[in-house]
Design a protein around this motif. Structure first.
Motif, PDB file in Angstrom:
ATOM      1  N   LEU B  23       0.826  -1.209   0.000  1.00 34.88           N
ATOM      2  CA  LEU B  23       0.000   0.000   0.000  1.00 34.88           C
ATOM      3  C   LEU B  23       0.862   1.263   0.000  1.00 34.88           C
ATOM      4  O   LEU B  23       0.596   2.237  -0.717  1.00 34.88           O
ATOM      5  N   GLY B  24       1.933   1.237   0.800  1.00 36.32           N
ATOM      6  CA  GLY B  24       2.850   2.381   0.823  1.00 36.32           C
ATOM      7  C   GLY B  24       3.458   2.618  -0.550  1.00 36.32           C
ATOM      8  O   GLY B  24       3.551   3.752  -1.040  1.00 36.32           O
ATOM      9  N   LYS B  25       3.870   1.522  -1.196  1.00 42.37           N
ATOM     10  CA  LYS B  25       4.462   1.623  -2.532  1.00 42.37           C
ATOM     11  C   LYS B  25       3.422   2.102  -3.540  1.00 42.37           C
ATOM     12  O   LYS B  25       3.719   2.887  -4.444  1.00 42.37           O
ATOM     13  N   ALA B  26       2.196   1.613  -3.379  1.00 47.44           N
ATOM     14  CA  ALA B  26       1.119   1.968  -4.316  1.00 47.44           C
ATOM     15  C   ALA B  26       0.888   3.475  -4.325  1.00 47.44           C
ATOM     16  O   ALA B  26       0.680   4.086  -5.383  1.00 47.44           O
ATOM     17  N   LYS B  27       0.941   4.081  -3.142  1.00 46.88           N
ATOM     18  CA  LYS B  27       0.714   5.531  -3.064  1.00 46.88           C
ATOM     19  C   LYS B  27       1.771   6.293  -3.845  1.00 46.88           C
ATOM     20  O   LYS B  27       1.485   7.280  -4.527  1.00 46.88           O
ATOM     21  N   GLU B  28       3.006   5.788  -3.740  1.00 48.12           N
ATOM     22  CA  GLU B  28       4.107   6.423  -4.473  1.00 48.12           C
ATOM     23  C   GLU B  28       3.913   6.252  -5.991  1.00 48.12           C
ATOM     24  O   GLU B  28       4.060   7.192  -6.757  1.00 48.12           O
ATOM     25  N   LEU B  29       3.537   5.037  -6.402  1.00 49.93           N
ATOM     26  CA  LEU B  29       3.387   4.748  -7.837  1.00 49.93           C
ATOM     27  C   LEU B  29       2.201   5.488  -8.450  1.00 49.93           C
ATOM     28  O   LEU B  29       2.199   5.797  -9.643  1.00 49.93           O
ATOM     29  N   LEU B  90      -0.538  -4.725  -7.554  1.00 46.68           N
ATOM     30  CA  LEU B  90       0.522  -5.155  -6.647  1.00 46.68           C
ATOM     31  C   LEU B  90       0.035  -6.326  -5.801  1.00 46.68           C
ATOM     32  O   LEU B  90      -1.044  -6.275  -5.206  1.00 46.68           O
ATOM     33  N   VAL B  91       0.871  -7.361  -5.756  1.00 47.98           N
ATOM     34  CA  VAL B  91       0.537  -8.551  -4.982  1.00 47.98           C
ATOM     35  C   VAL B  91       1.840  -9.007  -4.329  1.00 47.98           C
ATOM     36  O   VAL B  91       2.925  -8.626  -4.771  1.00 47.98           O
ATOM     37  N   GLY B  92       1.758  -9.760  -3.265  1.00 47.87           N
ATOM     38  CA  GLY B  92       2.969 -10.210  -2.582  1.00 47.87           C
ATOM     39  C   GLY B  92       3.553 -11.456  -3.222  1.00 47.87           C
ATOM     40  O   GLY B  92       2.825 -12.298  -3.717  1.00 47.87           O
ATOM     41  N   THR B  93       4.888 -11.584  -3.211  1.00 52.56           N
ATOM     42  CA  THR B  93       5.516 -12.872  -3.532  1.00 52.56           C
ATOM     43  C   THR B  93       5.481 -13.677  -2.240  1.00 52.56           C
ATOM     44  O   THR B  93       6.455 -13.820  -1.526  1.00 52.56           O
ATOM     45  N   THR B  94       4.287 -14.139  -1.934  1.00 49.96           N
ATOM     46  CA  THR B  94       4.010 -14.863  -0.695  1.00 49.96           C
ATOM     47  C   THR B  94       3.264 -16.133  -1.070  1.00 49.96           C
ATOM     48  O   THR B  94       2.937 -16.329  -2.251  1.00 49.96           O
ATOM     49  N   SER B  95       2.964 -16.949  -0.094  1.00 48.59           N
ATOM     50  CA  SER B  95       2.237 -18.181  -0.390  1.00 48.59           C
ATOM     51  C   SER B  95       0.915 -17.876  -1.088  1.00 48.59           C
ATOM     52  O   SER B  95       0.555 -18.513  -2.076  1.00 48.59           O
ATOM     53  N   GLN B  96       0.201 -16.872  -0.605  1.00 49.97           N
ATOM     54  CA  GLN B  96      -1.078 -16.511  -1.230  1.00 49.97           C
ATOM     55  C   GLN B  96      -0.831 -15.867  -2.599  1.00 49.97           C
ATOM     56  O   GLN B  96      -1.479 -16.211  -3.584  1.00 49.97           O
ATOM     57  N   GLY B  97       0.101 -14.924  -2.639  1.00 47.61           N
ATOM     58  CA  GLY B  97       0.365 -14.205  -3.885  1.00 47.61           C
ATOM     59  C   GLY B  97       0.836 -15.116  -5.004  1.00 47.61           C
ATOM     60  O   GLY B  97       0.530 -14.904  -6.175  1.00 47.61           O
ATOM     61  N   SER B 117      12.095  -6.321  -5.827  1.00 51.19           N
ATOM     62  CA  SER B 117      12.729  -5.718  -4.653  1.00 51.19           C
ATOM     63  C   SER B 117      12.798  -4.205  -4.773  1.00 51.19           C
ATOM     64  O   SER B 117      13.051  -3.513  -3.796  1.00 51.19           O
ATOM     65  N   ALA B 118      12.612  -3.689  -5.989  1.00 54.61           N
ATOM     66  CA  ALA B 118      12.579  -2.241  -6.198  1.00 54.61           C
ATOM     67  C   ALA B 118      11.630  -1.965  -7.351  1.00 54.61           C
ATOM     68  O   ALA B 118      11.563  -2.731  -8.317  1.00 54.61           O
ATOM     69  N   GLY B 150       8.882  -7.560   2.795  1.00 58.13           N
ATOM     70  CA  GLY B 150       9.961  -6.818   3.424  1.00 58.13           C
ATOM     71  C   GLY B 150      10.704  -5.873   2.496  1.00 58.13           C
ATOM     72  O   GLY B 150      11.615  -5.162   2.919  1.00 58.13           O
ATOM     73  N   ALA B 151      10.344  -5.846   1.209  1.00 54.23           N
ATOM     74  CA  ALA B 151      11.058  -4.983   0.258  1.00 54.23           C
ATOM     75  C   ALA B 151      10.758  -3.503   0.509  1.00 54.23           C
ATOM     76  O   ALA B 151      11.607  -2.646   0.301  1.00 54.23           O
ATOM     77  N   PHE B 152       9.553  -3.210   0.940  1.00 52.36           N
ATOM     78  CA  PHE B 152       9.168  -1.817   1.173  1.00 52.36           C
ATOM     79  C   PHE B 152       8.646  -1.672   2.607  1.00 52.36           C
ATOM     80  O   PHE B 152       8.059  -2.594   3.150  1.00 52.36           O
ATOM     81  N   PRO B 153       8.839  -0.493   3.213  1.00 48.43           N
ATOM     82  CA  PRO B 153       8.423  -0.337   4.611  1.00 48.43           C
ATOM     83  C   PRO B 153       6.904  -0.355   4.776  1.00 48.43           C
ATOM     84  O   PRO B 153       6.177   0.255   3.980  1.00 48.43           O
ATOM     85  N   ALA B 154       6.450  -1.089   5.795  1.00 48.84           N
ATOM     86  CA  ALA B 154       5.008  -1.174   6.050  1.00 48.84           C
ATOM     87  C   ALA B 154       4.458   0.158   6.575  1.00 48.84           C
ATOM     88  O   ALA B 154       3.298   0.498   6.320  1.00 48.84           O
TER      89      ALA B 154
END
Lengths: 251, 311
Positions: B23-29, B90-97, B117-118, B150-154
């Protein structure tokens, strides 16, 4: 129970990686390749399911670095059929790889597809889910347990923090395997050599149409090492003494 | 200005950190455009209150979405994306993502870049080869980015406020071929590695299960416990309760001694906040050394006996 296991070869990360002169790809000259470790787990789970339920295990791979060896190794471990898919260069392109595999698998007779949850070069996403979508099948990623009863598999999917979700899935389905229930079996080289003489690799050409990752790789580069560690030097004895001192300063 | 859609992740009713990181990254983008969060669940409207950084929450309510389900979440997300028409997902590289990103990319024919990562306008860096190589790709919208945890601050994705909640209808999920049965909590191990001052942690580099007792002894001499990275658990050399990392436990001991651990992102996420990290690995380029305070490239099998002597 007929199981298909797509496998692929990836660079062995024990070796130093270098970028080639294009600046966009790995320099392959000194690379060693090995089976994607999660594909090895997928193969193991498939062989265990076959031992439980009967049926066959077919291992399929796109043509590429040291693929024949990987396929013969799978045969030595117990795979029944080996297929090499030719005519597709899918480097850093799992969309293309998945479509190539799907174009061959769609005409085969199978109940389940098991493959590695991920690989170290999944630039455009993980293969299991792309393959499932191109085959019109359900999928589950990050699987650490599979039981099959008739046309339904009960599957354990791992979330963060060790929490596991249990799901039922109608077969056929594609499962991205994180870990087999046993450590992947080891086969001695002599057995692989015997497999090279007795097993046959069927070659099939693939059709991928215009499917690709649609990503433009602009450059490949080593991550900046952010200073990071101060390296301890000297004799092993001196290093051990320094480590003990560091630890004791903390506890 | 861009429309950015974040796919929210929740487990056991709790919004996961990755959602705030995205979400933090989304605001920037978005560059002044609109940031929406797709929230799928059952009776989870109230969770929208914790997504104050978003302009809008697209909420889909269904019994079939009560818990994460690789198929029903995918079909619902595909419908939401088609209706909302975001420039960036935007989605996480996580088990769900990992169950969503590729399937959405293939179904909607949107390019996908994973292990991000960026990320900035038109450009992403994907971390490949176990963190040993980065790949930069050019991107034109619309696209999907699967971002590393963990790539971007929560923090940047957390804000007070109640975003507008737009209810969307779920697609027909009645014939789902994947059915959620239950969540299983991890079994408590014999040792709680999150409660230790000292952890001796072993990775693939220890080569054999036969070497486990030596490290167990070292851990005991230090008054700590033995932990490990993912491959050790996958090989059944140690139980899951000893695993440090994204899919294991997050630890923060006073001393973290890593032996034969290369430092894959999955592992780093679980231990990078340890107070003192000493890593031993013969590969001087191993990513673990970027996070360790001290590094040793000597052979661990020479070093460990010397350490024991001195303790």
């Amino acid at each position: 129970m007929n199981i298909i296991v797509p496998i692929k070869q990836v660079p062995d990360l024990v070796e130093e990686l270098e970028v080639d002169s294009s600046g966009k790809a790995l320099d392959k000259e000194w690379l060693k390749f090995r089976i994607n470790e999660f594909d090895d787990h997928a193969l193991e789970e498939a062989l265990l399911l076959k031992e439980d339920l009967g049926g066959t295990v077919t291992v399929i791979a796109l043509d590429g670095d040291d693929v024949d060896k990987a396929l013969y190794t799978a045969a030595a471990k117990g795979a029944d059929k080996l297929i090499k898919v030719t005519g597709v260069d899918a480097e850093l392109d799992n969309h293309k790889a998945a479509m190539a595999l799907a174009s061959v698998i769609k005409d085969m007779d199978y109940d389940l597809i098991l493959t590695g949850v991920q690989a170290v070069d999944d630039l455009d996403g993980q293969l299991p889910v792309l393959l499932a979508e191109y085959l019109g099948l359900p999928h589950i990623e990050v699987v650490t347990g599979v039981k099959v009863d008739g046309n339904v598999a009960t599957v354990q999917k791992e979330f963060s923090g060790g929490i596991v979700g249990e799901y039922e899935v109608d077969l056929p389905a594609v499962l991205g395997i994180q870990a087999a229930r046993e450590t992947p079996r080891y086969v001695p080289v002599a057995k692989v050599r015997r497999a090279m003489r007795s097993a046959e690799i069927e070659e099939v050409s693939a059709n991928v149409g215009d499917v690709s990752s649609a990503l433009a790789v602009e450059r490949m580069f080593k991550p900046e090492t952010g200073g990071g560690a101060e390296f301890l030097t000297g004799s092993v004895d001196e290093i051990a003494a320094k480590i003990v001192e560091l630890i004791k300063s903390k506890i | 200005m861009k429309k950015v859609l974040v796919i929210a992740e929740h487990l056991n009713g709790q919004i996961q950190d990755i959602t705030y990181e995205l979400l933090g990254k989304a605001k920037e983008l978005a560059q002044g455009g609109e940031v929406a969060v797709l929230l799928m669940g059952k009776d989870m409207q109230d969770a929208a209150n914790s997504l104050g950084a978003a302009d809008k929450v697209l909420y889909v309510d269904s019994d079939a979405l009560a818990q994460f389900n690789p198929q029903t979440y995918f079909l619902t997300a595909a419908k939401a994306i088609e209706e909302y028409q975001p420039d960036i997902v935007l989605v996480g590289t996580t088990s769900q993502g990992m169950d969503l990103a590729g399937a959405l990319s293939a179904r909607l024919k949107m390019p996908l870049v994973a292990y991000v990562s960026a990320l900035e306008d038109g450009k992403a860096v994907s971390q490949l080869y176990g963190g040993k190589m980065n790949v930069e790709v050019g991107l034109t919208t619309p696209y999907i980015a699967a971002v590393l945890a963990g790539a971007f601050p929560a923090d940047k994705g957390k804000a007070d406020g109640t975003p507008e909640v737009v209810e969307m209808a779920a697609p027909d999920l009645s014939g789902a071929k994947v059915r959620f049965k239950q969540l299983i909590e991890p079994e408590a191990g014999d040792v709680d590695i999150t409660a230790q001052d000292v952890l001796v942690s072993v990775g693939r580099g220890i080569q054999s299960e036969d070497n486990i007792p030596m490290f167990e002894e070292l851990a005991q001499k230090l008054g700590g416990a033995l932990a490990c990275s993912r491959p050790i658990v996958d090989n059944k050399w140690l139980p899951k309760s000893r695993q440090v990392g994204k899919s294991g436990l997050k630890v923060k001991p006073k001393v973290y001694l890593a032996f034969g651990i290369s430092g894959a992102p999955e592992h780093i996420e679980g231990m990078k906040d340890s107070e003192l990290i000493i890593a031993v690995n013969t590969d001087a380029k191993a990513p673990i050394f970027d996070y360790a305070h001290y590094g040793v490239t000597e052979d661990m099998f020479d070093l460990v006996p010397k350490l024991m002597e001195k303790l």
